[in-house]
Scaffold this active site. Structure first.
Site, PDB file in Angstrom:
ATOM      1  N   ASP A  26       0.811  -1.221   0.000  1.00 48.91           N
ATOM      2  CA  ASP A  26       0.000   0.000   0.000  1.00 48.91           C
ATOM      3  C   ASP A  26       0.844   1.271   0.000  1.00 48.91           C
ATOM      4  OD1 ASP A  26      -2.122  -1.847   0.378  1.00 48.91           O
ATOM      5  OD2 ASP A  26      -1.893  -1.704   2.551  1.00 48.91           O
ATOM      6  N   GLU A 194     -11.376   0.795  -3.736  1.00 43.28           N
ATOM      7  CA  GLU A 194     -10.649   1.245  -2.553  1.00 43.28           C
ATOM      8  C   GLU A 194      -9.432   2.058  -2.988  1.00 43.28           C
ATOM      9  OE1 GLU A 194      -9.761  -2.460  -0.653  1.00 43.28           O
ATOM     10  OE2 GLU A 194      -8.351  -3.089  -2.201  1.00 43.28           O
TER      11      GLU A 194
END
Length: 517
Positions: A26, A194
């Site tokens: 991420d 997302e």
């Protein structure tokens, strides 16, 4: 704001991939005054939110961590793979900001700030009303702060609702959300929209998201609109990046952030996995690829596998009382300095079993990320009146360990190799003379000649070396069951030292990562 490229994009052949190896998912990246700063997720580990720095996008230095203290993130009861998820790093009016969701924690959505990314960072302010994950932070032309996020509302780790991509104005001083979050563009219809990020360029606002889930269907898509609030229209060639259905060496590519590269062209930093055989033991790592623009839309190159050609060797002698000051040390739900002490026995790092061994919920464990598929980790241990050793942790029930303890007669050390999976534990033991031994865990990438359709992983070897230098191999096995595909979806292997009874003393810790792996 991402500016229009003025020079040819940075060539992918010049950039290593993975960019930041090992468990570093991420990624978010920002360019400030010619220097790049990247943060990644850390889940249940402390210190949380590693910060990496580079001036050339090739050499990256781990300069610190945003949240080294447990009270900043409150992880004490967060289960494995929960905790500190998906940060965004941005720079505004002289301050660095990191916004993140801490799942299964009272902290929720938190914004940390610092004048210097090496720290110290603030205690963080929670934003009540941002009920979701993967928050992005941006400011419009008037300086108003916006949080754009995935509306996946969790109660601990249980899903309450999922409203897609949401956005709201916020007051970063008071921590108040100034309006009811609005729904934005939520992708092309793939599962799990997302990881949103918004950018302004050439009079347009762009909304970059991930969709398809963080596994093999992971993808990156983009939309644009006239305002930070939209409305947003998707690109005609979405998804703009995905390895789904391909045989590329780097899979699960997604969760991306856009940044201007050293040569003026845009780069996409993102997460991906690489396989050893057919599994990914190191977890989700940080990768990079190039971007070219046409007709106002980004076109993204596939992500190549381009591992670094030099080996990595690290050595920590615990005669140095500052050896644990290196920012790469990790513990589970606690800070490393609360688990291990260099002061209880001079010249040794002492771990005392207070909560349990490597398989406990609060393990007495201090380790580092495994960053190479082919690697060697060693430590010299004196078990004294205790029991402990060297191990690999993915989560509580998925561990590999070498455990040393004194025999009842007191003139030998018994070493047990232990491979643990949910509902299954295998052990192998030997005894060697002396008061201390060297424990070694080595991993090796599968042979390139192995048929690719056969299930396999890396080879894991567990060895003990006595005081005379004699080596004994206790176990050798396929490591595929200790990977993100079969054990944990979000993190990766952490290798380190632990205590599971009494006090144990460690003289040193050595890591070797083989070039090209």
């Amino acid at each position: 704001m991402v500016s229009q490229p003025q020079q040819p994009p940075t060539a992918l052949v010049d950039l290593p991939n993975p960019l930041i190896p090992g468990f570093n998912p991420d990624p978010s990246c920002v360019l400030v005054d010619g220097t790049y700063y990247t943060v990644t997720s850390s889940f249940e580990y402390l210190p949380a939110l590693p910060v990496y720095r580079s001036t050339d996008f090739v050499t990256w230095e781990h300069i610190g961590n945003v949240a080294p203290r447990e009270e900043q993130v409150q992880l004490s009861e967060a289960p494995a793979n929960a905790g500190v998820w998906a940060p965004t790093i941005r720079y505004h009016e002289g301050l660095f900001h990191v916004i993140v969701t801490v799942t299964a924690s009272p902290r929720g959505c938190v914004v940390f700030t610092a004048a210097d990314p090496t720290g110290p960072w603030s205690e963080g302010i929670s934003l009540d009303g941002i009920l979701g994950i993967d928050p992005d932070l941006a400011w419009d032309e008037h300086g108003t702060a916006y949080v754009t996020f995935s509306g996946l509302h969790l109660d601990g780790v249980q899903v309450v609702s999922n409203r897609g991509i949401l956005q709201a104005k916020v007051d970063l001083t008071s921590g108040k959300v100034l309006e009811e979050p609005r729904e934005l563009w939520s992708g092309t219809g793939l599962v799990a929209p997302e990881a949103p990020h918004v950018y302004r360029r050439d009079g347009q606002w762009y909304l970059l998201i991930a969709e398809g889930g963080t596994g093999y269907g992971h993808a990156v898509s983009i939309a644009r609109g006239p305002s930070i609030e939209g409305p947003f229209e998707g690109a005609p060639h979405n998804p703009i990046l995905s390895a789904s259905g391909t045989d590329r060496a780097v899979q699960c590519t997604g969760h991306a952030d856009l940044v201007r590269g050293p040569n003026g062209g845009d780069l996409l930093v993102l997460l991906g996995t690489r396989t050893a055989g057919r599994t990914s033991p190191l977890g989700r790592e940080t990768y990079v690829t190039t971007v070219e623009w046409a007709d106002g839309w980004p076109h993204v190159a596939p992500v190549p596998h381009n591992p670094r050609t030099e080996p990595l060797d690290e050595y920590f002698a615990f005669t140095d009382p500052t050896a644990l000051a290196d920012p790469g040390w990790l513990s589970v739900r606690r800070a490393p300095e609360s688990v291990a002490s260099p002061e209880k026995l001079p010249g040794r790092l002492t771990l005392r079993a207070e909560s349990g061994g490597i398989g406990a919920f609060h393990p007495d464990f201090v380790g580092r990320r495994q960053r190479h598929v082919t690697s060697v980790v060693e430590t010299r241990i004196a078990p004294a009146d205790g029991r402990g050793g060297l191990g690999i942790r993915l989560e509580e029930e998925s561990t590999i360990a070498l455990v040393a303890e004194r025999t009842p007669a007191g003139n030998k050390v018994r070493v047990t190799a232990r491979a643990a999976l949910p509902t299954l534990v295998s052990t192998w033991s030997t005894e060697v003379a002396g008061d201390e031994v060297v424990l070694r865990i080595s991993t090796e990438a599968p042979s390139p000649g192995r048929a690719p359709w056969l299930p396999s992983g890396d080879t894991v070897r567990l060895d003990v070396v006595d005081a005379a230098g004699a080596e004994t191999r206790l176990a050798e096995f396929d490591g595929r069951f200790w990977s993100v595909e079969t054990s944990v979806p979000f993190t990766g292997r952490i290798t380190g030292m632990f205590a599971e009874e009494g006090s144990v003393h460690f003289a040193d810790f050595r890591y070797h990562g083989e070039a090209g792996t």
